[in-house]
Design an enzyme around this catalytic site. Structure first.
Site, PDB file in Angstrom:
ATOM      1  N   LYS A 187      11.394  59.780  37.155  1.00 12.67           N
ATOM      2  CA  LYS A 187      11.938  58.429  37.327  1.00 12.67           C
ATOM      3  C   LYS A 187      12.905  58.119  36.189  1.00 12.67           C
ATOM      4  O   LYS A 187      12.581  58.331  35.019  1.00 12.67           O
ATOM      5  CB  LYS A 187      10.791  57.415  37.286  1.00 12.67           C
ATOM      6  CG  LYS A 187      10.659  56.512  38.490  1.00 12.67           C
ATOM      7  CD  LYS A 187       9.578  55.471  38.241  1.00 12.67           C
ATOM      8  CE  LYS A 187       9.299  54.665  39.456  1.00 12.67           C
ATOM      9  NZ  LYS A 187       8.312  53.604  39.217  1.00 12.67           N
TER      10      LYS A 187
HETATM   11  O1  G3P Z   1       6.287  50.783  39.549  1.00 15.96           O
HETATM   12  C1  G3P Z   1       7.476  50.252  40.029  1.00 15.96           C
HETATM   13  C2  G3P Z   1       7.311  48.851  40.574  1.00 15.96           C
HETATM   14  O2  G3P Z   1       6.565  48.912  41.765  1.00 15.96           O
HETATM   15  C3  G3P Z   1       6.619  47.906  39.619  1.00 15.96           C
HETATM   16  O3  G3P Z   1       6.855  46.621  40.082  1.00 15.96           O
HETATM   17  O4  G3P Z   1       6.983  44.176  39.671  1.00 15.96           O
HETATM   18  O5  G3P Z   1       4.769  45.245  40.182  1.00 15.96           O
HETATM   19  O6  G3P Z   1       5.846  45.667  37.962  1.00 15.96           O
HETATM   20  P1  G3P Z   1       6.077  45.371  39.436  1.00 15.96           P
END
Ligand code: G3P
Length: 218
Positions: free
Chosen positions: A83
């Site tokens: 990533k």
């Molecule tokens: O891991 C990538 C993404 O899904 C994280 O999103 O906003 O839940 O931190 P968030």
């Protein structure tokens, strides 16, 4: 649509993988930090549990550092997807790593223009963060619609739309309606997909009626 699980919690991954609903895993530096484990160790264990793509994120911000870290992460297991953030250096590293045959997941995408660049850089996945757009009053799923429509115009693009920052089952259904390739779900959201109060109520009624027959099936 493929379901990835968005966590570095190996117990959660093992439990959900047993349901046959996990096609891959995504992690990020915050999720790895939350696990309390060393990056290489936890990614190796996740890769041993889930055969699909397992995203492990670099933390360098310069392309040379991203290449060094990305090559290290890619050596952990064949199903590691490296990533990188959607920055100039991140896309420079994406192009190089993709050229070496490494799957790259370009993350922290918040615009269609960014997604177009990621596809041109040879990304295997693009991760638009729908929940974080919703959090600031923008319609995150509109971005998914834009990206899916743009990518459909260019059959040579091989980048899969990986809907990320998913907050609830409606995001999952909307992503599927739009034809996104993948949604990465926090464990709680994946579990929530199963639940409906009318299912629980209907099952209880079936079993109550059955109990009155005083018979068993086998
Ligand atoms: O891991 C990538 C993404 O899904 C994280 O999103 O906003 O839940 O931190 P968030």
């Amino acid at each position: 649509m493929k379901f990835f699980v968005d966590t570095a919690d190996i117990a959660e991954i093992r439990a959900l993988a047993e349901l046959g609903m996990v096609d891959g895993v995504t992690t990020n530096p915050s999720l790895v930090a939350k696990s309390g484990r060393k990056m290489a160790e936890v990614i190796a264990e996740i890769c041993s549990v889930v055969a699909g793509p397992v995203s492990a994120e670099v933390t360098a911000t310069d392309s040379q550092g991203m290449l060094r870290e990305g090559r290290f992460l890619a050596r952990i297991a064949p199903n590691v997807a490296v990533k990188v953030p959607l920055t100039v250096d991140g896309l420079r590293a994406c192009r190089e790593l993709s050229g070496e045959g490494t799957a790259v997941n370009v993350t922290l995408c918040f615009s269609a223009a960014q997604a177009l660049l990621a596809a041109k850089a040879g990304a295997a996945f693009i991760s638009p963060f729908v929940g974080r757009l919703d959090d600031v009053g923008q319609e995150g799923m509109d971005l998914i619609a834009e990206i899916v429509a743009i990518y459909a115009n260019y059959p040579n693009f091989r980048t899969e739309v990986l809907v990320a920052s998913v907050r609830h089952p409606i995001h999952v259904v909307q992503a599927a309606k739009l034809g996104a390739h993948v949604a990465t779900l926090p464990p709680g959201v994946l579990r929530a997909l199963f639940n409906h109060p009318l299912t629980d109520k209907g099952l209880a009624a079936f079993l109550a009626d059955w109990a009155r027959t005083n018979q068993t099936i086998a």
